[in-house]
Scaffold this motif. Structure first.
Motif, PDB file in Angstrom:
ATOM      1  N   UNK A  69      11.983   4.320   2.171  1.00 15.30           N
ATOM      2  CA  UNK A  69      10.755   4.343   2.961  1.00 15.30           C
ATOM      3  C   UNK A  69       9.608   5.019   2.236  1.00 15.30           C
ATOM      4  N   UNK A  70       8.408   4.544   2.551  1.00 16.88           N
ATOM      5  CA  UNK A  70       7.184   5.252   2.215  1.00 16.88           C
ATOM      6  C   UNK A  70       6.795   6.127   3.396  1.00 16.88           C
ATOM      7  N   UNK A  71       5.964   7.128   3.123  1.00 14.21           N
ATOM      8  CA  UNK A  71       5.443   7.940   4.222  1.00 14.21           C
ATOM      9  C   UNK A  71       3.920   7.827   4.240  1.00 14.21           C
TER      10      UNK A  71
ATOM     11  N   UNK B 132      -0.138   7.529  -2.115  1.00 16.80           N
ATOM     12  CA  UNK B 132       0.922   7.239  -1.155  1.00 16.80           C
ATOM     13  C   UNK B 132       2.168   8.041  -1.523  1.00 16.80           C
ATOM     14  N   UNK B 133       2.734   8.727  -0.530  1.00 17.54           N
ATOM     15  CA  UNK B 133       3.982   9.465  -0.724  1.00 17.54           C
ATOM     16  C   UNK B 133       5.156   8.504  -0.548  1.00 17.54           C
TER      17      UNK B 133
ATOM     18  N   UNK C  21      11.018   9.498  -4.164  1.00 17.72           N
ATOM     19  CA  UNK C  21      10.747  10.775  -4.815  1.00 17.72           C
ATOM     20  C   UNK C  21       9.558  10.759  -5.735  1.00 17.72           C
ATOM     21  N   UNK C  22       8.536   9.943  -5.371  1.00 22.62           N
ATOM     22  CA  UNK C  22       7.375   9.795  -6.248  1.00 22.62           C
ATOM     23  C   UNK C  22       6.071   9.809  -5.450  1.00 22.62           C
ATOM     24  N   UNK C  23       4.990  10.007  -6.180  1.00 25.15           N
ATOM     25  CA  UNK C  23       3.641   9.820  -5.667  1.00 25.15           C
ATOM     26  C   UNK C  23       3.095   8.557  -6.319  1.00 25.15           C
TER      27      UNK C  23
ATOM     28  N   UNK D 257       1.673   0.349   4.237  1.00 22.00           N
ATOM     29  CA  UNK D 257       2.749   0.422   3.253  1.00 22.00           C
ATOM     30  C   UNK D 257       3.972  -0.280   3.821  1.00 22.00           C
ATOM     31  N   UNK D 258       4.480  -1.246   3.085  1.00 26.22           N
ATOM     32  CA  UNK D 258       5.663  -1.999   3.499  1.00 26.22           C
ATOM     33  C   UNK D 258       6.888  -1.346   2.867  1.00 26.22           C
TER      34      UNK D 258
END
Length: 342
Positions: free
Chosen positions: A45-47, A60-61, A66-68, A324-325
């Motif tokens: 998932x994205x947040x 986008x978190x 575990x990335x930006x 964000x999908x």
């Protein structure tokens, strides 16, 4: 005129009545998809999104990755991936500030980072599990949800942080292991926050972090997101079980109405100028609601998006809406969808 002719005319008129509004609604949709950017190789998932106006970037978190993720704000082009996070969730970017603050619910914890290259400057001494947040520009205070069941705790917190230094300014503990999003506005001292485990909405004084009231949200469970319209004295609480927008009086907590909402939603965006509420959902559509009558919320559109498109950001000044999908556990393509808002 024969009865068969009358029935034919009536049937034709009835079908026209049913078909025309749907066609008309498509032609007059308030949003138009203008960019779709694929992100190959992503799972989970994205947040939350954030905007860096100084550098024309959209951030986008990518919590499960575990990335930006960094995008061009104008074109939506993917510029770079920044690694070194555990589960990043929310991002604070301020105009003119040399740093950004990113929450992280894993052992890496919340950090202050260089706003240009995102290298770590310092850790922020929040409790474990730092997640959703909201910024008060007038007092220069970031409010962050920490603790809870995701880090093995029976309670959750709301902490106030100075985003320049990372200094903790205050903290309130909730006897609730699942606390979600909050809402407030500049000219009202209250903060409204979802106590999701106990199916309540807490009302706090932002300056003192004193709990003023707790209100039940009886029509649905899993209350997670909330938008606040102070002019109409309304709260729009988005619940996940079932998918529902619960309309509450912001002075009394009384429930004044409900409307269905998409399932697996993780965001609500509100434009007070146009009286529109946007609720994207993971089941593949976004509900758009008219709030002009505070006692009768109305869903005006169900916009087909994509499965997993459950977080987003509205920028009214730019007439843009980003979604964000999230592919989740599926093999679907992760994407960023950019809409022009009419």
């Amino acid at each position: 005129m024969s009865m068969s002719v009358i029935r034919t005319v009536f049937l034709t008129a009835s079908l026209a009545t049913l078909v025309l509004p749907a066609s008309f609604a498509q032609e007059t949709s308030s949003v138009k998809l203008i960019h779709s950017v694929n992100l190959p190789g992503y799972t989970g998932d994205f947040d939350h999104f954030a905007v860096d106006y100084d550098r024309n970037r959209l951030l986008l978190a990518a919590e499960d990755h575990g990335t930006l993720e960094v995008f061009d704000l104008t074109t939506s082009a993917h510029l770079r991936t920044v690694s070194g996070f555990g589960n990043p969730h929310s991002i604070l970017v301020r105009k003119g500030s040399p740093t950004v603050l990113i929450t992280d619910s894993e052992k890496q914890g919340a950090t202050l980072r260089d706003a240009v290259n995102y290298t770590k400057k310092s850790a922020v001494g929040l409790a474990p599990g730092s997640d959703t947040s909201k910024y008060d520009a007038i007092s220069n205070t970031l409010y962050v949800v920490t603790g809870g069941k995701d880090v093995g705790l029976k309670t959750a917190n709301l902490e106030a942080v100075n985003p320049d230094s990372g200094t903790i300014l205050g903290k309130v503990i909730f006897q609730d292991n699942h606390v979600e999003a909050m809402a407030f506005v500049d000219d009202d001292p209250r903060l409204f926050i979802n106590l999701t485990q106990t199916n309540q909405l807490a009302v706090l004084d932002r300056a003192t972090l004193k709990v003023l009231s707790t209100w039940p949200v009886p029509p649905a469970k899993q209350n997670a997101m909330v938008a606040f319209d102070p002019a109409q004295h309304r709260l729009y609480v988005v619940c996940r079980d079932p998918g529902m927008v619960v309309v509450m009086n912001s002075d009394t907590g009384a429930v004044v109405g409900t409307q269905p909402a998409p399932l697996r939603s993780d965001e609500v965006q509100y434009d007070a100028a146009t009286k529109r509420l946007y609720v994207p959902g993971g089941e593949g559509y976004m509900g758009i609601y008219d709030t002009s009558d505070p006692d009768h919320l109305k869903m005006t559109e169900k916009v087909t998006t994509a499965p997993g498109a459950k977080t987003g950001l509205l920028i009214p000044s730019a007439n843009r809406l980003f979604l964000a999908v999230s592919p989740g556990e599926s093999k679907a393509m992760a994407k960023i969808l950019t809409y022009e808002v009419k």
